[in-house]
Design a protein around this motif. Structure first.
Motif, PDB file in Angstrom:
ATOM      1  N   VAL A   1      41.704  -4.604   1.370  1.00 45.94           N
ATOM      2  CA  VAL A   1      40.431  -3.917   1.151  1.00 45.94           C
ATOM      3  C   VAL A   1      39.315  -4.947   1.076  1.00 45.94           C
ATOM      4  CG1 VAL A   1      41.462  -1.972  -0.099  1.00 45.94           C
ATOM      5  CG2 VAL A   1      40.631  -3.942  -1.363  1.00 45.94           C
ATOM      6  N   ILE A   2      38.084  -4.443   1.171  1.00 49.22           N
ATOM      7  CA  ILE A   2      36.925  -5.319   1.031  1.00 49.22           C
ATOM      8  C   ILE A   2      35.831  -4.550   0.302  1.00 49.22           C
ATOM      9  CG2 ILE A   2      35.920  -4.687   3.276  1.00 49.22           C
ATOM     10  CD1 ILE A   2      35.084  -7.704   3.516  1.00 49.22           C
ATOM     11  N   GLU A   3      35.073  -5.245  -0.508  1.00 47.48           N
ATOM     12  CA  GLU A   3      33.925  -4.658  -1.208  1.00 47.48           C
ATOM     13  C   GLU A   3      32.685  -4.878  -0.354  1.00 47.48           C
ATOM     14  OE1 GLU A   3      31.151  -5.785  -4.972  1.00 47.48           O
ATOM     15  OE2 GLU A   3      33.315  -5.853  -5.341  1.00 47.48           O
ATOM     16  N   LEU A   4      31.949  -3.778  -0.086  1.00 44.83           N
ATOM     17  CA  LEU A   4      30.745  -3.871   0.742  1.00 44.83           C
ATOM     18  C   LEU A   4      29.607  -3.033   0.172  1.00 44.83           C
ATOM     19  CD1 LEU A   4      32.289  -3.383   4.314  1.00 44.83           C
ATOM     20  CD2 LEU A   4      31.610  -5.547   3.260  1.00 44.83           C
ATOM     21  N   SER A   5      28.385  -3.473   0.401  1.00 45.63           N
ATOM     22  CA  SER A   5      27.212  -2.644   0.133  1.00 45.63           C
ATOM     23  C   SER A   5      27.079  -1.660   1.294  1.00 45.63           C
ATOM     24  CB  SER A   5      25.954  -3.518   0.040  1.00 45.63           C
ATOM     25  OG  SER A   5      25.653  -4.064   1.320  1.00 45.63           O
ATOM     26  N   ILE A   6      26.229  -0.687   1.152  1.00 37.80           N
ATOM     27  CA  ILE A   6      26.006   0.266   2.245  1.00 37.80           C
ATOM     28  C   ILE A   6      25.397  -0.457   3.447  1.00 37.80           C
ATOM     29  CG2 ILE A   6      24.717   2.321   2.976  1.00 37.80           C
ATOM     30  CD1 ILE A   6      27.168   2.885   1.163  1.00 37.80           C
ATOM     31  N   ALA A   7      24.465  -1.362   3.212  1.00 34.24           N
ATOM     32  CA  ALA A   7      23.869  -2.114   4.324  1.00 34.24           C
ATOM     33  C   ALA A   7      24.933  -2.925   5.062  1.00 34.24           C
ATOM     34  CB  ALA A   7      22.762  -3.033   3.817  1.00 34.24           C
ATOM     35  N   GLU A   8      25.855  -3.543   4.330  1.00 35.71           N
ATOM     36  CA  GLU A   8      26.933  -4.292   4.972  1.00 35.71           C
ATOM     37  C   GLU A   8      27.857  -3.354   5.740  1.00 35.71           C
ATOM     38  OE1 GLU A   8      27.631  -8.094   2.027  1.00 35.71           O
ATOM     39  OE2 GLU A   8      28.348  -6.115   1.362  1.00 35.71           O
ATOM     40  N   MET A   9      28.129  -2.185   5.159  1.00 35.80           N
ATOM     41  CA  MET A   9      28.992  -1.205   5.835  1.00 35.80           C
ATOM     42  C   MET A   9      28.355  -0.779   7.161  1.00 35.80           C
ATOM     43  SD  MET A   9      31.867   0.254   5.422  1.00 35.80           S
ATOM     44  CE  MET A   9      32.802   1.705   5.763  1.00 35.80           C
ATOM     45  N   GLU A  10      27.058  -0.548   7.151  1.00 35.61           N
ATOM     46  CA  GLU A  10      26.364  -0.183   8.386  1.00 35.61           C
ATOM     47  C   GLU A  10      26.514  -1.287   9.429  1.00 35.61           C
ATOM     48  OE1 GLU A  10      22.578   2.563   7.130  1.00 35.61           O
ATOM     49  OE2 GLU A  10      22.388   0.410   6.848  1.00 35.61           O
ATOM     50  N   GLN A  11      26.218  -2.479   9.034  1.00 35.99           N
ATOM     51  CA  GLN A  11      26.239  -3.602   9.969  1.00 35.99           C
ATOM     52  C   GLN A  11      27.639  -3.883  10.500  1.00 35.99           C
ATOM     53  OE1 GLN A  11      25.434  -7.535   8.314  1.00 35.99           O
ATOM     54  NE2 GLN A  11      24.186  -7.994  10.126  1.00 35.99           N
ATOM     55  N   MET A  12      28.604  -3.953   9.625  1.00 33.86           N
ATOM     56  CA  MET A  12      29.936  -4.405  10.014  1.00 33.86           C
ATOM     57  C   MET A  12      30.809  -3.332  10.637  1.00 33.86           C
ATOM     58  SD  MET A  12      30.515  -6.956   6.866  1.00 33.86           S
ATOM     59  CE  MET A  12      29.044  -7.779   6.294  1.00 33.86           C
ATOM     60  N   SER A  13      30.464  -2.068  10.405  1.00 37.08           N
ATOM     61  CA  SER A  13      31.239  -0.988  11.027  1.00 37.08           C
ATOM     62  C   SER A  13      30.782  -0.742  12.463  1.00 37.08           C
ATOM     63  CB  SER A  13      31.103   0.308  10.233  1.00 37.08           C
ATOM     64  OG  SER A  13      29.783   0.826  10.327  1.00 37.08           O
ATOM     65  N   THR A  14      29.639  -1.303  12.821  1.00 32.13           N
ATOM     66  CA  THR A  14      29.001  -1.043  14.123  1.00 32.13           C
ATOM     67  C   THR A  14      28.988   0.461  14.413  1.00 32.13           C
ATOM     68  OG1 THR A  14      31.015  -1.486  15.407  1.00 32.13           O
ATOM     69  CG2 THR A  14      29.567  -3.353  15.007  1.00 32.13           C
ATOM     70  N   TYR A  15      28.530   1.211  13.409  1.00 25.33           N
ATOM     71  CA  TYR A  15      28.531   2.667  13.477  1.00 25.33           C
ATOM     72  C   TYR A  15      27.574   3.215  14.535  1.00 25.33           C
ATOM     73  CZ  TYR A  15      24.056   2.994  10.970  1.00 25.33           C
ATOM     74  OH  TYR A  15      22.752   2.921  10.626  1.00 25.33           O
ATOM     75  N   VAL A  16      27.867   4.430  14.979  1.00 29.25           N
ATOM     76  CA  VAL A  16      27.016   5.110  15.956  1.00 29.25           C
ATOM     77  C   VAL A  16      25.829   5.742  15.243  1.00 29.25           C
ATOM     78  CG1 VAL A  16      26.932   7.032  17.618  1.00 29.25           C
ATOM     79  CG2 VAL A  16      28.963   5.568  17.493  1.00 29.25           C
ATOM     80  N   GLN A  17      26.119   6.470  14.153  1.00 28.60           N
ATOM     81  CA  GLN A  17      25.057   7.118  13.390  1.00 28.60           C
ATOM     82  C   GLN A  17      25.601   7.639  12.058  1.00 28.60           C
ATOM     83  OE1 GLN A  17      25.197  10.909  16.175  1.00 28.60           O
ATOM     84  NE2 GLN A  17      23.670  11.233  14.620  1.00 28.60           N
ATOM     85  N   TRP A  18      24.660   7.953  11.165  1.00 26.75           N
ATOM     86  CA  TRP A  18      25.000   8.650   9.941  1.00 26.75           C
ATOM     87  C   TRP A  18      25.152  10.123  10.268  1.00 26.75           C
ATOM     88  CZ3 TRP A  18      26.356   6.774   5.323  1.00 26.75           C
ATOM     89  CH2 TRP A  18      26.041   5.437   5.033  1.00 26.75           C
ATOM     90  N   VAL A  19      26.148  10.766   9.644  1.00 25.67           N
ATOM     91  CA  VAL A  19      26.373  12.198   9.826  1.00 25.67           C
ATOM     92  C   VAL A  19      26.541  12.836   8.462  1.00 25.67           C
ATOM     93  CG1 VAL A  19      27.415  11.985  12.136  1.00 25.67           C
ATOM     94  CG2 VAL A  19      28.879  11.893  10.103  1.00 25.67           C
ATOM     95  N   ASP A  20      26.433  14.159   8.416  1.00 25.54           N
ATOM     96  CA  ASP A  20      26.674  14.917   7.194  1.00 25.54           C
ATOM     97  C   ASP A  20      27.721  15.965   7.525  1.00 25.54           C
ATOM     98  OD1 ASP A  20      26.642  16.317   4.820  1.00 25.54           O
ATOM     99  OD2 ASP A  20      24.545  16.961   4.961  1.00 25.54           O
ATOM    100  N   VAL A  21      28.987  15.550   7.502  1.00 25.87           N
ATOM    101  CA  VAL A  21      30.074  16.447   7.910  1.00 25.87           C
ATOM    102  C   VAL A  21      31.186  16.545   6.869  1.00 25.87           C
ATOM    103  CG1 VAL A  21      29.633  16.139  10.384  1.00 25.87           C
ATOM    104  CG2 VAL A  21      31.278  14.637   9.232  1.00 25.87           C
ATOM    105  N   ALA A  22      30.914  16.081   5.640  1.00 22.05           N
ATOM    106  CA  ALA A  22      31.956  16.104   4.605  1.00 22.05           C
ATOM    107  C   ALA A  22      31.538  16.989   3.439  1.00 22.05           C
ATOM    108  CB  ALA A  22      32.236  14.689   4.113  1.00 22.05           C
ATOM    109  N   THR A  23      32.518  17.368   2.657  1.00 23.27           N
ATOM    110  CA  THR A  23      32.304  18.157   1.449  1.00 23.27           C
ATOM    111  C   THR A  23      33.263  17.679   0.379  1.00 23.27           C
ATOM    112  OG1 THR A  23      32.095  20.424   0.620  1.00 23.27           O
ATOM    113  CG2 THR A  23      33.947  19.974   2.096  1.00 23.27           C
ATOM    114  N   LEU A  24      32.967  18.013  -0.873  1.00 21.72           N
ATOM    115  CA  LEU A  24      33.879  17.660  -1.976  1.00 21.72           C
ATOM    116  C   LEU A  24      35.128  18.491  -1.921  1.00 21.72           C
ATOM    117  CD1 LEU A  24      31.501  17.105  -5.001  1.00 21.72           C
ATOM    118  CD2 LEU A  24      33.038  15.439  -3.981  1.00 21.72           C
TER     119      LEU A  24
END
Length: 155
Positions: free
Chosen positions: A132-155
């Protein structure tokens, strides 16, 4: 692939040395949170889904969340279907329990769900069930090379 491809991917940002190898397998949100001593919501769970005629896609969600089928279909235009156990490693390059957005096979799009923003830092896997690795949200964005943020989850 697995841990080594995740490590190689994270090396681009000098984060390869920040990977933690746990003493116990942390293949579930609960076991990962317990092993790290953090809230389950902080575990960044990477969900691998079938993408019609294109293989797979990854969505990283907050640990207490799951895919909301209605939201997913409204956003992506098709029904959410998990990859089968036997499909995961051949398609993604990471084994079940270690799927992460780092060092996956080329052509696999990564999306970050807004549920990740609930708790920071976040702890995604790194290619196997003990890494595992500890990341900030900014690091997660950068290092995941994500396409976009989505809202597709629920509790």
């Amino acid at each position: 692939m697995g841990l080594e491809s995740a490590r190689e991917h994270l090396k681009k940002w000098g984060k390869d040395r920040d990977i933690q190898i746990l003493e116990v397998a942390a293949a579930t949100v609960a076991t990962a949170a317990t092993a790290l001593g953090v809230a389950e919501a902080q575990i960044a769970k990477t969900i691998s889904l079938k993408q019609p005629d294109k293989g797979a896609l990854l969505i990283v969600v907050g640990g207490c969340h799951k895919i909301d089928n209605k939201k997913f279909k409204a956003h992506f235009g098709f029904k959410a279907r998990m990859l089968g156990f036997e499909e995961v490693e051949p398609l993604l390059g990471h084994p079940v329990g270690g799927v992460c957005p780092f060092g996956v096979k080329p052509g696999i799009p990564v999306y970050l769900d807004v549920s990740l923003q609930d708790c920071v830092p976040v702890y995604p896997a790194c290619g196997n069930a003990k890494a595992v690795i500890e990341l900030s949200i900014a690091e997660m964005e950068q290092m995941s090379t994500y396409v976009q943020w989505v809202d597709v989850a629920t509790l």
